[in-house]
Design a protein around this motif. Structure first.
Motif, PDB file in Angstrom:
ATOM      1  N   ASP A  19       0.753  -1.200   0.031  1.00 51.08           N
ATOM      2  CA  ASP A  19      -0.054   0.167   0.021  1.00 51.08           C
ATOM      3  C   ASP A  19       0.888   1.249   0.010  1.00 51.08           C
ATOM      4  O   ASP A  19       0.653   2.262  -0.896  1.00 51.08           O
ATOM      5  N   CYS A  20       1.938   1.229   0.836  1.00 48.30           N
ATOM      6  CA  CYS A  20       2.775   2.323   1.028  1.00 48.30           C
ATOM      7  C   CYS A  20       3.576   2.624  -0.469  1.00 48.30           C
ATOM      8  O   CYS A  20       3.522   3.840  -0.979  1.00 48.30           O
ATOM      9  N   GLU A  23       0.946   4.155  -3.042  1.00 54.47           N
ATOM     10  CA  GLU A  23       0.993   5.707  -2.784  1.00 54.47           C
ATOM     11  C   GLU A  23       2.349   6.335  -3.306  1.00 54.47           C
ATOM     12  O   GLU A  23       1.947   7.380  -3.936  1.00 54.47           O
ATOM     13  N   SER A  26       1.796   6.624  -7.091  1.00 51.20           N
ATOM     14  CA  SER A  26       0.896   7.524  -7.357  1.00 51.20           C
ATOM     15  C   SER A  26       1.166   8.924  -7.444  1.00 51.20           C
ATOM     16  O   SER A  26       1.080   9.643  -8.201  1.00 51.20           O
ATOM     17  N   THR A  27       2.254   9.167  -6.290  1.00 51.28           N
ATOM     18  CA  THR A  27       2.795  10.728  -6.107  1.00 51.28           C
ATOM     19  C   THR A  27       3.751  10.711  -7.331  1.00 51.28           C
ATOM     20  O   THR A  27       3.615  11.905  -7.976  1.00 51.28           O
TER      21      THR A  27
END
Length: 136
Positions: A19-20, A23, A26-27
């Motif tokens: 999950d990290c 993220e 996505s960034t």
């Protein structure tokens, strides 16, 4: 040597790591879009623009590959965990372990779903961990 609970908790930690990274991906994608827009609106060397864009794309692909590898590892570990949990003969104990370590449910959720008190779920969980028949 790791305890049964520590062993079973590895899936949750790996899932959190995935999950990290998602993220982060996505960034990075968002930043690469902004970078492209900024370079397109400015004057400057087109070679520098291509190099910078190429570096961003390579980093995105590398991170996507890491995520894919982590997902493969999580799937493999969950398969292994299912095999380990099958060694628990009591279906009630096995269900509590599956809810906790495969579905990542809270103790409160498990107690409510099964109609037990919080303490009773912990007692059954402790018995279940002791009944795991695999050397960890």
């Amino acid at each position: 040597m790791m305890t049964a609970a520590e062993y079973l908790s590895q899936a949750y930690k790996l899932d959190q790591r995935i999950d990290c990274k998602l993220e982060q991906l996505s960034t990075l994608k968002s930043l690469s879009t902004k970078m492209t827009m900024n370079y397109n609106s400015e004057g400057g060397s087109s070679i520098r623009k291509l190099d910078t864009m190429e570096n961003a794309i390579v980093k995105l692909i590398d991170l996507e590959n890491e995520i894919d590898d982590d997902i493969d590892a999580l799937i493999d570990f969950k398969r292994e965990t299912v095999t380990v949990l099958k060694t628990v003969e009591d279906p009630e104990q096995r269900l509590i372990l599956e809810l906790r370590y495969l579905s990542y449910k809270t103790w409160e959720y498990i107690a409510q779903r099964l109609g037990y008190s919080y303490r009773q779920v912990h007692r059954i969980h402790g018995q279940a961990l002791k009944s795991i028949k695999v050397s960890i």
